[in-house]
Design a protein around this motif. Structure first.
Motif, short mmCIF file in Angstrom:
data_model
loop_
_atom_site.label_atom_id
_atom_site.label_comp_id
_atom_site.label_asym_id
_atom_site.label_seq_id
_atom_site.Cartn_x
_atom_site.Cartn_y
_atom_site.Cartn_z
N TRP A 16 87.90 -45.63 81.58
CA TRP A 16 87.18 -44.60 82.32
C TRP A 16 86.67 -43.49 81.40
CZ3 TRP A 16 85.41 -45.71 86.85
CH2 TRP A 16 86.10 -46.62 87.67
N VAL A 17 87.45 -43.16 80.38
CA VAL A 17 87.02 -42.13 79.44
C VAL A 17 85.80 -42.61 78.66
CG1 VAL A 17 87.68 -40.83 77.37
CG2 VAL A 17 89.31 -41.09 79.24
N LEU A 18 85.81 -43.87 78.24
CA LEU A 18 84.68 -44.43 77.53
C LEU A 18 83.43 -44.47 78.41
CD1 LEU A 18 83.70 -45.68 74.89
CD2 LEU A 18 84.47 -47.90 75.72
N VAL A 19 83.63 -44.86 79.68
CA VAL A 19 82.51 -44.86 80.63
C VAL A 19 81.96 -43.45 80.81
CG1 VAL A 19 81.89 -45.22 83.05
CG2 VAL A 19 83.24 -46.94 81.85
N ALA A 20 82.88 -42.45 80.90
CA ALA A 20 82.46 -41.06 81.07
C ALA A 20 81.66 -40.59 79.85
CB ALA A 20 83.67 -40.17 81.28
N LEU A 21 82.07 -41.00 78.66
CA LEU A 21 81.33 -40.63 77.46
C LEU A 21 79.90 -41.16 77.51
CD1 LEU A 21 81.23 -39.61 74.45
CD2 LEU A 21 81.97 -41.92 73.82
N LEU A 22 79.76 -42.45 77.81
CA LEU A 22 78.42 -43.05 77.87
C LEU A 22 77.59 -42.45 78.99
CD1 LEU A 22 79.42 -46.78 77.27
CD2 LEU A 22 78.44 -45.19 75.62
N ALA A 23 78.24 -42.24 80.15
CA ALA A 23 77.51 -41.66 81.29
C ALA A 23 77.03 -40.25 80.97
CB ALA A 23 78.41 -41.65 82.53
N GLY A 24 77.88 -39.47 80.30
CA GLY A 24 77.49 -38.11 79.95
C GLY A 24 76.33 -38.09 78.97
N LEU A 25 76.39 -38.95 77.96
CA LEU A 25 75.31 -39.00 76.98
C LEU A 25 73.98 -39.39 77.64
CD1 LEU A 25 77.07 -40.72 73.93
CD2 LEU A 25 76.34 -38.35 74.09
N PHE A 26 74.02 -40.42 78.48
CA PHE A 26 72.78 -40.86 79.14
C PHE A 26 72.29 -39.82 80.14
CE2 PHE A 26 74.13 -45.08 77.59
CZ PHE A 26 72.94 -45.51 77.06
N ALA A 27 73.21 -39.19 80.87
CA ALA A 27 72.82 -38.15 81.84
C ALA A 27 72.20 -36.96 81.11
CB ALA A 27 74.03 -37.72 82.66
N GLY A 28 72.80 -36.58 79.99
CA GLY A 28 72.25 -35.47 79.22
C GLY A 28 70.88 -35.80 78.66
N ALA A 29 70.71 -37.03 78.15
CA ALA A 29 69.41 -37.43 77.62
C ALA A 29 68.35 -37.45 78.72
CB ALA A 29 69.53 -38.81 76.97
N ALA A 30 68.75 -37.93 79.90
CA ALA A 30 67.81 -37.95 81.03
C ALA A 30 67.43 -36.54 81.46
CB ALA A 30 68.43 -38.72 82.20
N ALA A 31 68.43 -35.65 81.50
CA ALA A 31 68.16 -34.26 81.88
C ALA A 31 67.25 -33.58 80.86
CB ALA A 31 69.47 -33.49 82.01
N ASP A 32 67.41 -33.93 79.59
CA ASP A 32 66.56 -33.35 78.56
C ASP A 32 65.12 -33.82 78.71
OD1 ASP A 32 66.10 -31.89 76.06
OD2 ASP A 32 65.87 -33.87 75.14
N THR A 33 64.95 -35.05 79.21
CA THR A 33 63.61 -35.61 79.36
C THR A 33 62.94 -35.14 80.64
OG1 THR A 33 64.28 -37.59 78.13
CG2 THR A 33 62.29 -37.76 79.49
N TRP A 34 63.67 -35.18 81.75
CA TRP A 34 63.06 -34.90 83.05
C TRP A 34 63.49 -33.55 83.66
CZ3 TRP A 34 65.04 -40.19 82.74
CH2 TRP A 34 64.02 -41.11 82.46
N GLY A 35 64.36 -32.85 82.97
CA GLY A 35 64.78 -31.55 83.47
C GLY A 35 66.12 -31.62 84.19
N LEU A 36 66.85 -30.51 84.14
CA LEU A 36 68.17 -30.41 84.76
C LEU A 36 68.11 -29.48 85.95
CD1 LEU A 36 71.23 -31.15 84.45
CD2 LEU A 36 71.48 -29.04 83.13
N PRO A 37 68.50 -29.93 87.15
CA PRO A 37 68.49 -29.04 88.30
C PRO A 37 69.33 -27.79 88.04
CG PRO A 37 68.87 -31.30 88.99
CD PRO A 37 68.94 -31.29 87.50
N GLY A 38 68.75 -26.65 88.28
CA GLY A 38 69.46 -25.41 88.01
C GLY A 38 69.25 -24.87 86.62
N GLY A 39 68.65 -25.66 85.75
CA GLY A 39 68.30 -25.20 84.42
C GLY A 39 69.48 -24.77 83.57
N ALA A 40 69.32 -23.64 82.90
CA ALA A 40 70.32 -23.14 81.96
C ALA A 40 71.63 -22.82 82.66
CB ALA A 40 69.79 -21.90 81.24
N GLY A 41 71.57 -22.38 83.93
CA GLY A 41 72.79 -22.06 84.66
C GLY A 41 73.67 -23.29 84.85
N THR A 42 73.07 -24.41 85.20
CA THR A 42 73.82 -25.65 85.37
C THR A 42 74.38 -26.12 84.04
OG1 THR A 42 72.40 -26.29 87.23
CG2 THR A 42 73.68 -28.02 86.19
N ALA A 43 73.59 -26.03 82.98
CA ALA A 43 74.06 -26.44 81.66
C ALA A 43 75.25 -25.60 81.22
CB ALA A 43 72.93 -26.33 80.64
N SER A 44 75.20 -24.30 81.49
CA SER A 44 76.31 -23.42 81.13
C SER A 44 77.56 -23.76 81.92
CB SER A 44 75.91 -21.96 81.37
OG SER A 44 76.99 -21.09 81.09
N LEU A 45 77.40 -24.09 83.20
CA LEU A 45 78.54 -24.46 84.04
C LEU A 45 79.19 -25.74 83.53
CD1 LEU A 45 80.30 -24.08 86.57
CD2 LEU A 45 78.57 -25.36 87.86
#
Length: 431
Positions: A16-45
């Motif tokens: 599960w930890v390995l899955v979380a690592l991969l999921a986080g990396l892909f989610a972050g890359a996707a957010a960097d490409t298409w934007g993150l809901p909430g912007g900087a506030g969500t990233a800080s949270l």
């Protein structure tokens, strides 16, 4: 029973930890490409969640290390008091551990010279790590004079508050050896108290690690926002260097066993392979103990008395891959963050690695990873921020940790047996 449940729970958590690592990396890359809901506030949270989980792990380091060292030294003293054979085994363990620690620095630094971290990829990985710009000052960075003056803490409580981990390790070692001089009526409850402290901290670490998928996802998503999935390349490079350092150690154990253990190389290889297979499949030295005892007797010519004492003792207090793998991780982090390491830092890290290798033996891999490596990082002035990400890919290096430990345990049993070992069955097989 409780310890076995803990091992099973943490082993199932690894995926599960390995899955979380991969999921986080892909989610972050996707957010960097298409934007993150909430912007900087969500990233800080998200970053705050990762920092909270990391701090929860860090808060257990000082009491856990102190308790483990005191109880570990007490167990070594008890073993040494059982007779000449046990004392000889402890001396063999000590020589092998010191040799492995020296090898760790040579191997890791050489690997980084031959195959350095890509600067751009490394910078992208650490740019989103919490407090990545801050490198903790340590006595090792103040030269040899500063290192020597820091060994004895004038105020142990202040040293603990300041994360002066090497001073705490020295104090814990002195405290542990001092307990061995007490009468049993005073020593037993004192050691029992620190056993309880260590057990309590392990429970807390277990609770924190149960939230590891959340914490690792939060931290890796921050990395994905900055580095994208390219961070996987750096993590793969890290795994390769740590594994190569351990493979080198395993290969070195063979000539040591042949020369010091007075056994032919073909016989030693054939004798340890079945136990290595069990180690590979279980990733547990304890689970490999029955196979080790059987192979020591049948394959290596070790007597029942020696194998019955040395191998359980080795599983309890001896883990040769600990300083090698742990220092490989710390040196990798130092190169990643651009921390210059000198002789004082190497000495501080080596002493700390040797000390914590005794205290952390027998802990589950996920627990011992942070408990063993964080103190070495602090002693050498290396940031801890990427350790949770490295924990997520520890499953592969952990296989080689176990194989190395089992190989060294069997080599130590043959060395302790010495001249009394059963001769090689084939003519000319010995040396």
């Amino acid at each position: 029973m409780a310890r076995s449940r803990l091992f099973r729970a943490l082993k199932s958590l690894t995926l599960w930890v390995l899955v979380a690592l991969l999921a986080g990396l892909f989610a972050g890359a996707a957010a960097d490409t298409w934007g993150l809901p909430g912007g900087a506030g969500t990233a800080s949270l998200i970053q705050s969640i990762g920092e909270l989980w990391l701090n929860a792990l860090k808060m257990t380091i000082i009491p856990l290390i102190f308790g483990l060292l005191v109880t570990g030294i007490a167990s070594i003293a008890d073993a040494a008091a059982t007779g000449r054979l046990a004392l000889k085994a402890l001396m063999v363990f000590a020589v092998l551990l010191v040799g492995a620690t020296i090898y760790a620095f040579i191997a890791s630094e050489s690997l980084h010279m031959l195959w350095p971290i890509d600067p751009a990829a490394g910078q992208a990985l650490i740019s989103s790590a919490p407090d990545s710009s801050t490198v903790r000052e340590s006595a090792s960075g103040a030269g040899l004079s500063g290192f020597l003056s820091s060994l004895a803490p004038s105020n142990p409580v202040r040293a603990a508050a300041d994360d002066a981990i090497l001073a705490i390790v020295v104090f814990a070692i002195a405290f542990g050896f001092a307990t061995t001089r007490l009468e049993s009526r005073m020593r037993a409850p004192l050691v029992g108290f620190f056993e309880a402290v260590s057990a309590t901290m392990i429970v807390i670490v277990h609770w924190v690690l149960m939230a590891a998928p959340i914490g690792v996802f939060a931290l890796s998503m921050g990395v994905g926002l900055n580095a994208g999935v390219g961070a996987l390349g750096t993590l793969s490079h890290y795994v390769a260097l740590v594994v190569l350092a351990q493979i080198g150690l395993i290969l070195l154990i063979y000539p040591v066993a042949v020369l010091w253990g007075r056994i032919g190389l073909p016989r030693f290889i054939e004798g340890i392979i079945p136990a290595q297979v069990v180690a590979f499949s279980t990733q547990s030295s304890l689970a490999s103990l029955p196979a080790m005892v059987e192979q020591a007797r049948r394959g290596l010519g070790v007597s029942d008395a020696t194998s019955g004492l040395v191998l359980p003792l080795a599983v309890a207090i001896f883990r040769i891959t600990s300083p090698v793998a742990n220092l490989a991780v710390v040196i990798y982090c130092a190169h990643l963050f651009g921390v210059e390491l000198g002789p004082a830092a190497w000495l501080a890290g080596g002493l700390t690695a040797l000390a914590v290798s005794v205290g952390s033996v027998g802990l589950p891999g996920q627990v011992s990873f942070f408990v063993s490596i964080a103190p070495i990082c602090i002693a050498m002035g290396v940031p801890l921020q990427v350790l949770p990400l490295l924990l997520a890919v520890e499953v592969i290096p952990d296989i080689f940790r176990t194989i190395g430990n089992v190989t060294a345990d069997l080599a130590a049993a043959r060395i302790v047996e010495g001249r009394d070992a059963v001769a090689d069955p084939e003519p000319g097989a010995g040396i």
